[in-house]
Scaffold this motif. Structure first.
Motif, PDB file in Angstrom:
ATOM      1  N   SER A  20      -6.382  22.898   9.303  1.00 19.03           N
ATOM      2  CA  SER A  20      -6.032  23.659   8.096  1.00 19.03           C
ATOM      3  C   SER A  20      -6.495  22.929   6.835  1.00 19.03           C
ATOM      4  O   SER A  20      -5.695  22.459   6.028  1.00 19.03           O
ATOM      5  N   MET A  21      -7.813  22.859   6.683  1.00 22.73           N
ATOM      6  CA  MET A  21      -8.419  22.231   5.503  1.00 22.73           C
ATOM      7  C   MET A  21      -9.098  23.335   4.689  1.00 22.73           C
ATOM      8  O   MET A  21     -10.284  23.633   4.882  1.00 22.73           O
ATOM      9  N   PRO A  22      -8.344  23.985   3.787  1.00 23.05           N
ATOM     10  CA  PRO A  22      -8.804  25.222   3.131  1.00 23.05           C
ATOM     11  C   PRO A  22     -10.143  25.111   2.418  1.00 23.05           C
ATOM     12  O   PRO A  22     -10.962  26.028   2.502  1.00 23.05           O
ATOM     13  N   GLN A  64      -9.883  35.284  -1.254  1.00 23.24           N
ATOM     14  CA  GLN A  64      -8.711  34.946  -2.057  1.00 23.24           C
ATOM     15  C   GLN A  64      -7.419  35.104  -1.256  1.00 23.24           C
ATOM     16  O   GLN A  64      -6.451  34.387  -1.465  1.00 23.24           O
ATOM     17  N   LYS A  65      -7.400  36.065  -0.330  1.00 19.93           N
ATOM     18  CA  LYS A  65      -6.195  36.317   0.466  1.00 19.93           C
ATOM     19  C   LYS A  65      -6.378  35.826   1.899  1.00 19.93           C
ATOM     20  O   LYS A  65      -5.913  36.425   2.848  1.00 19.93           O
ATOM     21  N   ARG A  66      -7.091  34.746   2.022  1.00 21.13           N
ATOM     22  CA  ARG A  66      -7.416  34.230   3.350  1.00 21.13           C
ATOM     23  C   ARG A  66      -6.181  33.651   4.047  1.00 21.13           C
ATOM     24  O   ARG A  66      -5.222  33.225   3.402  1.00 21.13           O
ATOM     25  N   LEU A  67      -6.248  33.598   5.359  1.00 16.91           N
ATOM     26  CA  LEU A  67      -5.175  33.001   6.151  1.00 16.91           C
ATOM     27  C   LEU A  67      -5.165  31.485   5.966  1.00 16.91           C
ATOM     28  O   LEU A  67      -6.209  30.863   5.792  1.00 16.91           O
ATOM     29  N   LYS A  68      -3.983  30.912   6.018  1.00 14.07           N
ATOM     30  CA  LYS A  68      -3.848  29.458   5.979  1.00 14.07           C
ATOM     31  C   LYS A  68      -3.144  29.041   7.267  1.00 14.07           C
ATOM     32  O   LYS A  68      -1.914  29.035   7.341  1.00 14.07           O
ATOM     33  N   THR A 125       4.980  23.686  -1.120  1.00  8.96           N
ATOM     34  CA  THR A 125       3.569  23.705  -0.714  1.00  8.96           C
ATOM     35  C   THR A 125       3.423  24.217   0.710  1.00  8.96           C
ATOM     36  O   THR A 125       2.537  25.027   1.014  1.00  8.96           O
ATOM     37  N   LYS A 126       4.317  23.754   1.608  1.00  6.01           N
ATOM     38  CA  LYS A 126       4.253  24.192   3.006  1.00  6.01           C
ATOM     39  C   LYS A 126       4.536  25.687   3.120  1.00  6.01           C
ATOM     40  O   LYS A 126       3.913  26.390   3.910  1.00  6.01           O
ATOM     41  N   ILE A 127       5.483  26.175   2.324  1.00  6.78           N
ATOM     42  CA  ILE A 127       5.822  27.598   2.371  1.00  6.78           C
ATOM     43  C   ILE A 127       4.653  28.441   1.873  1.00  6.78           C
ATOM     44  O   ILE A 127       4.306  29.469   2.464  1.00  6.78           O
ATOM     45  N   GLU A 128       4.021  27.989   0.815  1.00  3.31           N
ATOM     46  CA  GLU A 128       2.926  28.764   0.230  1.00  3.31           C
ATOM     47  C   GLU A 128       1.656  28.720   1.075  1.00  3.31           C
ATOM     48  O   GLU A 128       0.705  29.452   0.807  1.00  3.31           O
ATOM     49  N   GLU A 129       1.650  27.864   2.096  1.00  2.38           N
ATOM     50  CA  GLU A 129       0.538  27.867   3.052  1.00  2.38           C
ATOM     51  C   GLU A 129       0.627  29.049   4.009  1.00  2.38           C
ATOM     52  O   GLU A 129      -0.360  29.422   4.636  1.00  2.38           O
ATOM     53  N   SER A 150       1.142  33.006   5.100  1.00  2.00           N
ATOM     54  CA  SER A 150       0.862  34.332   4.545  1.00  2.00           C
ATOM     55  C   SER A 150       2.156  35.144   4.589  1.00  2.00           C
ATOM     56  O   SER A 150       2.827  35.209   5.625  1.00  2.00           O
ATOM     57  N   MET A 151       2.522  35.748   3.462  1.00  2.00           N
ATOM     58  CA  MET A 151       3.786  36.485   3.353  1.00  2.00           C
ATOM     59  C   MET A 151       3.536  37.908   2.884  1.00  2.00           C
ATOM     60  O   MET A 151       2.624  38.156   2.085  1.00  2.00           O
ATOM     61  N   GLY A 152       4.364  38.806   3.375  1.00  2.00           N
ATOM     62  CA  GLY A 152       4.310  40.185   2.903  1.00  2.00           C
ATOM     63  C   GLY A 152       4.968  40.313   1.536  1.00  2.00           C
ATOM     64  O   GLY A 152       5.541  39.355   1.004  1.00  2.00           O
ATOM     65  N   ASP A 153       4.928  41.507   0.984  1.00  2.00           N
ATOM     66  CA  ASP A 153       5.482  41.726  -0.362  1.00  2.00           C
ATOM     67  C   ASP A 153       6.980  41.441  -0.419  1.00  2.00           C
ATOM     68  O   ASP A 153       7.480  40.857  -1.389  1.00  2.00           O
TER      69      ASP A 153
END
Length: 363
Positions: A131-133, A296-300, A327-331, A333-336
């Motif tokens: 996971s190296m974006p 921009q909305k890529r998977l992490k 930081t870990k949470i924002e890695e 992908s979350m729905g609305d």
């Protein structure tokens, strides 16, 4: 690429190799682990590559001799699936990722586009596994560019993968390294202290002229010049390879069912199928980008955990700061709905953030 290998192989064997080479103190180990010195890190990877490749192949050659077969590359890869987990893991790491890096560097040095791109394609899944974006996006953009660009541009790219300032066909460098070398030559002409604008102008205007003067003086005096295009220096690593091979032999790491690294570090259960996870993350990433047509909305993806120590750290969120948890949470992908919930929780207490993170990981 070197840093990715250090992340993958540190607990497996690089930490022990670093100690053998004199990186013994905690600070020295940390510096080595972070691959802060590119040249030393490259030599360490080379020692690891050749040491383990010799040991892995020795096992196969012994087997082939017993079976009265002639050892071949195809025979080796047919034999590998029947070996213990550790052997399969090391084979993937050494003949997959370490060798890919070796081929990549050789391709850069010789401006060999085919070697460079084959090596990149073989190595790239590791970026997705760890996971190296930045590197994930860079590889993907480069791949799309080469696929979509006109033939004329593709041919231009193939001819200019690297550049040789000296004209030597075996001393190609990436464009950024060429610029760094030029900047270094300019800085040598600047007086000590903070340079002013006039100093920069004078140095840049005269750097080529002074280089010719230097070359002329070297020829007159008959002294060796380290900048000569035919001059080369490479530190011999033969003794280090032999020494590290003896450590590998003593550990019986290659031919046992052990799941410990050379330093005795317990490896996580998922380490044996890390390549499959890397490939899955890569495919998921590609599918997501093809659906959204956006990076921009890529998977992490969640990074692969290699050692038990990493697993404990990742599970023990109490030791994390709020910023690290965020930081870990924002890695993920979350729905609305989750995003709205997160906006409320992120301003709250640490306990709530930890619970939110655990809920995310369960989904």
């Amino acid at each position: 690429m070197v840093k990715a290998l250090f992340k993958l192989l540190w607990d497996v064997g690089l930490s022990r190799l670093a100690k053998m080479l004199g990186f013994c103190s905690p600070k020295a180990q940390l510096s080595c682990q972070n691959a802060t010195d590119h040249h030393k890190s490259w030599q360490i990877i080379q020692i690891f590559l050749f040491s383990f490749s010799f040991e892995l192949l020795q096992q196969y050659v012994d087997y082939a001799r017993i079976q009265q077969e002639f050892p071949t590359a195809d025979g080796y890869f047919q034999w590998i699936p029947h070996r213990p987990e550790m052997h399969r893991f090391l084979s993937d790491a050494v003949f997959g990722y370490c060798l890919a890096l070796h081929v990549f560097r050789a391709g850069i040095r010789r401006n060999n586009s085919d070697a460079i791109n084959v090596a990149k394609a073989r190595f790239a899944p590791l970026f997705f596994g760890l996971s190296m974006p930045f590197y994930m996006e860079t590889f993907f953009r480069d791949s799309v560019l080469r696929t979509k660009c006109p033939p004329e541009l593709l041919n231009f790219l193939k001819k200019h993968e690297s550049y040789s300032v000296s004209g030597n066909d075996c001393k190609g460098e990436g464009g950024d390294f060429v610029l760094e070398s030029f900047n270094r030559n300019v800085k040598r002409l600047l007086p000590s202290g903070l340079p002013n604008e006039q100093g920069w102008i004078r140095a840049c205007r005269n750097v080529e002229r002074l280089a010719k003067v230097n070359e002329y003086m070297v020829n007159i005096l008959g002294i060796s010049d380290s900048t000569d295009p035919e001059y080369s220096y490479m530190y011999g690593i033969k003794n280090e390879i032999l020494q590290f091979r003896s450590i590998i032999k003593e550990s019986k790491m290659v031919d046992s069912d052990s799941t410990e690294g050379l330093c005795g570090e317990k490896l996580a259960a998922e380490f044996c199928n890390f390549h499959e996870v890397c490939m899955k993350n890569f495919k998921d990433y590609a599918e997501e980008v093809s659906k959204t047509h956006s990076l921009q909305k890529r998977l992490k993806p969640k990074p692969i955990i290699i050692s038990k120590k990493q697993q404990i750290i990742s599970e023990n969120y109490l030791s994390f700061t709020k910023e690290e948890l965020k930081t870990k949470i924002e890695e993920h992908s979350m729905g609305d709905t989750k995003k709205k919930e997160w906006q409320k929780i992120k301003k709250g207490k640490k306990e709530g953030i930890i619970n939110f993170l655990k809920d995310l990981q369960k989904e």
